[in-house]
Write a protein that holds these residues in place. Structure first.
Motif, PDB file in Angstrom:
ATOM      1  N   GLN A 158       0.824  -1.199   0.000  1.00 37.32           N
ATOM      2  CA  GLN A 158       0.000   0.000   0.000  1.00 37.32           C
ATOM      3  C   GLN A 158       0.862   1.255   0.000  1.00 37.32           C
ATOM      4  O   GLN A 158       2.045   1.222   0.334  1.00 37.32           O
ATOM      5  CB  GLN A 158      -0.927   0.022   1.220  1.00 37.32           C
ATOM      6  N   ARG A 188      -3.557   7.732 -10.807  1.00 32.68           N
ATOM      7  CA  ARG A 188      -4.051   6.346 -10.807  1.00 32.68           C
ATOM      8  C   ARG A 188      -3.198   5.463 -11.724  1.00 32.68           C
ATOM      9  O   ARG A 188      -2.903   4.307 -11.394  1.00 32.68           O
ATOM     10  CB  ARG A 188      -5.515   6.319 -11.235  1.00 32.68           C
ATOM     11  N   LEU A 210      -8.659   4.851  -3.146  1.00 34.62           N
ATOM     12  CA  LEU A 210      -9.629   5.648  -2.386  1.00 34.62           C
ATOM     13  C   LEU A 210      -9.179   7.100  -2.378  1.00 34.62           C
ATOM     14  O   LEU A 210      -8.075   7.418  -1.945  1.00 34.62           O
ATOM     15  CB  LEU A 210      -9.746   5.122  -0.951  1.00 34.62           C
ATOM     16  N   ALA A 225      -3.928   3.849  -1.968  1.00 33.81           N
ATOM     17  CA  ALA A 225      -3.936   2.667  -2.849  1.00 33.81           C
ATOM     18  C   ALA A 225      -3.506   1.447  -2.037  1.00 33.81           C
ATOM     19  O   ALA A 225      -2.525   1.513  -1.284  1.00 33.81           O
ATOM     20  CB  ALA A 225      -3.009   2.864  -4.037  1.00 33.81           C
ATOM     21  N   THR A 226      -4.253   0.347  -2.199  1.00 31.20           N
ATOM     22  CA  THR A 226      -3.970  -0.889  -1.460  1.00 31.20           C
ATOM     23  C   THR A 226      -4.152  -2.086  -2.386  1.00 31.20           C
ATOM     24  O   THR A 226      -5.054  -2.098  -3.230  1.00 31.20           O
ATOM     25  CB  THR A 226      -4.916  -1.035  -0.253  1.00 31.20           C
ATOM     26  N   ARG A 227      -3.291  -3.065  -2.197  1.00 29.88           N
ATOM     27  CA  ARG A 227      -3.362  -4.308  -2.981  1.00 29.88           C
ATOM     28  C   ARG A 227      -3.004  -5.453  -2.052  1.00 29.88           C
ATOM     29  O   ARG A 227      -2.057  -5.371  -1.262  1.00 29.88           O
ATOM     30  CB  ARG A 227      -2.366  -4.245  -4.129  1.00 29.88           C
ATOM     31  N   LEU A 261      -7.456  -8.948  -3.029  1.00 29.17           N
ATOM     32  CA  LEU A 261      -8.092  -7.660  -3.264  1.00 29.17           C
ATOM     33  C   LEU A 261      -7.464  -7.027  -4.487  1.00 29.17           C
ATOM     34  O   LEU A 261      -6.246  -6.896  -4.570  1.00 29.17           O
ATOM     35  CB  LEU A 261      -7.913  -6.740  -2.040  1.00 29.17           C
ATOM     36  N   SER A 292      -7.131  -1.284  -5.013  1.00 29.10           N
ATOM     37  CA  SER A 292      -8.176  -0.412  -4.469  1.00 29.10           C
ATOM     38  C   SER A 292      -7.620   0.995  -4.334  1.00 29.10           C
ATOM     39  O   SER A 292      -6.597   1.203  -3.671  1.00 29.10           O
ATOM     40  CB  SER A 292      -8.650  -0.938  -3.109  1.00 29.10           C
TER      41      SER A 292
END
Length: 381
Positions: free
Chosen positions: A179, A201, A343, A359-361, A338, A341
């Motif tokens: 993240q 992004r 946000l 951002a998270t993975r 996941l 993501s």
């Protein structure tokens, strides 16, 4: 002598001049009042129409991607006024302009924010394309394994069969998290018309893809996926030289795998670009290249009839390194917990005038069948 006329008759037939002047004045006043009322209504209609046009202009100017942005709006308006009025431009707008010449690096026209971003190339290994990818809703996935077969034996008539013991185990793919977050100016977000956020992004996607690819190749397995080159239990073939590749050892590497794995649909070579160039330069005794790239559109390059995948994260040729690996890539398992993501948080950093983008993975990776791979080690022993 004039004839006698009664007084009542004279008063009914005769109008005085004062009576005539009063009537005309009243009529004129009524006409003026009506004209003033009509003019006032016309002025109000014109004012309402002008206000509506101003509102429409302000609405268009406030839209993202409008021609005028908040950056340089004063200069743009002053420049437009100068084009229309020349030296008659008001002094307050003249002060907003910079008048100079090209050799002095001065320009009359204001700067423009382009929506095109200049970016560097981000390369990473396409291991996801060839590995086996699954999804899960759990923090890890356990795969049961069978490590042996039965031990049947030939027996004579009426002889009892011997017992066989089958051993089982399990392989666990643990999910790990990666993240980060990015703070971006609210002014930049507004002035770019959404292009800046889209670029952030894209940068996050490229960064996460690069970090994942590195982990799938050389990850330690601690807080990150286990890399395929990190697993020391995978068998290898020694090249016999620290720097010069041997064509014979490439053949040994290919045929050291069982035929079922060697001929599997996912079987392929993997190496980086510099190693691939060295392989392509190998020649026979008549100075002919041993292998040539594919000349047919849509067909992959091959070595000894097997496809070649260029993975930039594999090591270069050096003494003691493993620059080449061959195997059935479906035996490397990637488990997604996941998807990436993103946000956008415009509130917590609002006092600083920035928006924070998180951002998270969550993903895991591991070799689940070691026997499907073999490496080539560039060393003398």
């Amino acid at each position: 002598m004039k004839p006698y006329t009664p007084l009542e008759t004279r008063s009914e037939e005769t109008e005085t001049p004062a009576d005539l002047d009063l009537g005309a004045a009243v009529a004129a006043v009524d006409e003026l009042r009506a004209a003033a009322t009509a003019a006032r209504e016309q002025n109000q209609n014109d004012l309402r129409a002008m206000q509506a046009r101003l509102d429409a202009i302000e609405t268009r100017a406030a839209r993202p991607g409008a021609t005028e942005t908040r950056d340089g709006t004063v200069e743009r308006r002053a420049f437009a006024s100068y084009l229309r009025l020349g030296n008659q431009t008001p002094a307050d707008e003249i002060r907003a302009l910079t008048v100079s010449n090209d050799p002095q690096a001065g320009y009359l026209a204001p700067a423009e924010m382009s929506t095109e971003f200049i970016r560097e190339l981000t390369e990473f290994s396409p291991i996801r394309t060839y590995a086996s990818v699954r999804t899960t809703g759990a923090p890890s996935v356990k795969y049961p394994t069978r490590t042996s077969i039965t031990n049947a034996s030939w027996e004579g008539e009426l002889e009892e069969a011997d017992e066989s013991n089958i051993t089982f185990g399990q392989t666990e793919v643990v999910i790990h998290k990666i993240q980060t977050f990015v703070d971006i100016s609210n002014e930049l977000l507004a002035d770019s018309g959404g292009a800046a956020e889209a670029e952030v992004r894209l940068a996050l996607a490229e960064d996460f893809g690069r970090k994942e690819a590195i982990a799938f190749i050389s990850g330690t397995g601690s807080k990150m996926p286990e890399g395929i080159m990190t697993n020391t239990a995978i068998d290898h073939v020694v090249n016999g030289h620290a720097t010069n590749l041997s064509a014979d050892k490439l053949i040994d590497t290919l045929y050291s795998l069982p035929a079922a794995y060697r001929n599997a649909p996912g079987a392929a070579w993997a190496m980086n670009g510099s190693t691939l160039a060295a392989v392509r330069k190998l020649k026979d005794g008549q100075n002919n290249y041993l292998w040539s790239p594919a000349y047919v559109a849509g067909q992959p390059e091959t070595i000894l009839g097997k496809p070649v995948v260029e993975m930039v994260d594999l090591p270069d040729i050096a003494d003691g390194s493993y620059p080449i690996i061959f195997g059935d890539w479906s035996a490397y398992r990637i488990v997604d917990r996941l998807a990436l993501s993103i946000l956008s948080d415009p509130y917590t950093q609002a006092r600083r005038g920035v928006t924070r983008i998180h951002a998270t993975r969550r993903v895991g990776g591991r070799v689940i069948q070691l026997a499907r791979f073999v490496k080539l080690k560039t060393a003398t022993s």
